[in-house]
Structure formats: structure tokens, C-alpha cells
Design a protein around this motif. Structure first.
Motif, PDB file in Angstrom:
ATOM      1  N   ILE A 164       0.863  -1.181   0.000  1.00 29.55           N
ATOM      2  CA  ILE A 164       0.000   0.000   0.000  1.00 29.55           C
ATOM      3  C   ILE A 164       0.898   1.228   0.000  1.00 29.55           C
ATOM      4  N   GLU A 165       0.598   2.155  -0.884  1.00 25.59           N
ATOM      5  CA  GLU A 165       1.348   3.401  -0.954  1.00 25.59           C
ATOM      6  C   GLU A 165       0.391   4.552  -0.687  1.00 25.59           C
ATOM      7  N   ILE A 166       0.813   5.468   0.137  1.00 23.30           N
ATOM      8  CA  ILE A 166       0.010   6.652   0.430  1.00 23.30           C
ATOM      9  C   ILE A 166       0.720   7.831  -0.222  1.00 23.30           C
ATOM     10  N   TYR A 167      -0.005   8.566  -1.030  1.00 26.87           N
ATOM     11  CA  TYR A 167       0.551   9.691  -1.764  1.00 26.87           C
ATOM     12  C   TYR A 167       0.130  10.987  -1.099  1.00 26.87           C
ATOM     13  N   ARG A 168       1.067  11.868  -0.869  1.00 23.88           N
ATOM     14  CA  ARG A 168       0.700  13.147  -0.271  1.00 23.88           C
ATOM     15  C   ARG A 168       0.348  14.126  -1.380  1.00 23.88           C
ATOM     16  N   PRO A 169      -0.504  15.099  -1.068  1.00 27.04           N
ATOM     17  CA  PRO A 169      -0.908  16.072  -2.087  1.00 27.04           C
ATOM     18  C   PRO A 169       0.285  16.908  -2.548  1.00 27.04           C
ATOM     19  N   LEU A 170       0.302  17.216  -3.829  1.00 21.80           N
ATOM     20  CA  LEU A 170       1.369  18.052  -4.371  1.00 21.80           C
ATOM     21  C   LEU A 170       1.030  19.516  -4.130  1.00 21.80           C
ATOM     22  N   HIS A 171       2.006  20.259  -3.641  1.00 20.43           N
ATOM     23  CA  HIS A 171       1.809  21.686  -3.411  1.00 20.43           C
ATOM     24  C   HIS A 171       2.465  22.506  -4.522  1.00 20.43           C
ATOM     25  N   ILE A 172       3.393  21.863  -5.234  1.00 19.74           N
ATOM     26  CA  ILE A 172       4.085  22.510  -6.341  1.00 19.74           C
ATOM     27  C   ILE A 172       3.975  21.584  -7.546  1.00 19.74           C
ATOM     28  N   ASP A 173       3.604  22.133  -8.691  1.00 19.30           N
ATOM     29  CA  ASP A 173       3.518  21.338  -9.912  1.00 19.30           C
ATOM     30  C   ASP A 173       4.925  20.855 -10.287  1.00 19.30           C
ATOM     31  N   PRO A 174       5.145  19.549 -10.401  1.00 25.34           N
ATOM     32  CA  PRO A 174       6.483  19.026 -10.713  1.00 25.34           C
ATOM     33  C   PRO A 174       7.061  19.572 -12.017  1.00 25.34           C
ATOM     34  N   MET A 175       6.205  19.804 -13.015  1.00 24.57           N
ATOM     35  CA  MET A 175       6.672  20.336 -14.299  1.00 24.57           C
ATOM     36  C   MET A 175       7.240  21.738 -14.111  1.00 24.57           C
ATOM     37  N   ASN A 176       6.536  22.590 -13.371  1.00 25.68           N
ATOM     38  CA  ASN A 176       7.026  23.957 -13.117  1.00 25.68           C
ATOM     39  C   ASN A 176       8.304  23.925 -12.292  1.00 25.68           C
TER      40      ASN A 176
END
Length: 107
Positions: A87-99
Motif C-alpha cells: 500500500i502506498e500513500i501519496y501526499r498532495p502536491l503543493h508545487i507542480d512538478p513540471m514547473n
């Protein structure tokens, strides 16, 4: 009567500097939600617990906002676990990885 147990693992990085990993045994037929409860992680992370309560009955996975999966595949909290699942828990992204990559490349 003995309950059949299966081994699973859980992985979570609540922040960029903290990582949790746990291997536990759960009863066969357990869901992701049940495993998170048994792990104690919902007691340790109030934000994760709140998210799980809000999405406990969801059947469809919201690909953008979903926070749990098994082996990088987002799954509903009702997903029935198999032996050796992670099981993997993903945290919300606060910064767009592309930017973030664009800014780093510009330096």
C-alpha cells in the motif's frame, strides 16, 4: 478456528524529510482501509485519517486527488489486498512538478 493472515507492506512519506515503512500481517480479505487502521497510521496522521473518512465509501478513484494505491496503481479504500501487496500513500502536491523542473533548468 484460526484466521488466515497475509503479509503486506505500507509506504508513506508524510513530508520530504520523513518516511514511514511497515510490514504487517492482516486477515485475508482485508481492504486498504482496514490495513491502514491496523497499521496505526490513521492515529498518527490526522490529515490522512480525515481523508480516509471522507473517501471510505468511494467506488470510483479520482485520479487527481486520490491518496492511496497498491504498487503505484490508485485503488479505492475498499480494494481487497492480496499477499505481498504494498500500500502506498501519496501526499498532495503543493508545487507542480513540471514547473519545478522548469525553474530548476532555468538556473
Amino acid at each position: 478456528m484460526n484466521e488466515v493472515m497475509i503479509g503486506i507492506s505500507l509506504a508513506y512519506a508524510p513530508s520530504s524529510t520523513e518516511q514511514w515503512y511497515l510490514e504487517i500481517e492482516v486477515p485475508r480479505g482485508s481492504s486498504i482501509f482496514m490495513a491502514l487502521q491496523l497499521s496505526g497510521w490513521l492515529q498518527k496522521d490526522r490529515e490522512l485519517a480525515q481523508w480516509c473518512q471522507q473517501h471510505q465509501d468511494a467506488v470510483m478513484v479520482d485520479k487527481k486527488d486520490w491518496r492511496v494505491g497498491v504498487f503505484s496503481q490508485k485503488q479505492p479504500l475498499s480494494y481487497e489486498l492480496a499477499a505481498s501487496d504494498r500500500i502506498e500513500i501519496y501526499r498532495p502536491l503543493h508545487i507542480d512538478p513540471m514547473n519545478k523542473r522548469k525553474k530548476r533548468a532555468a538556473l
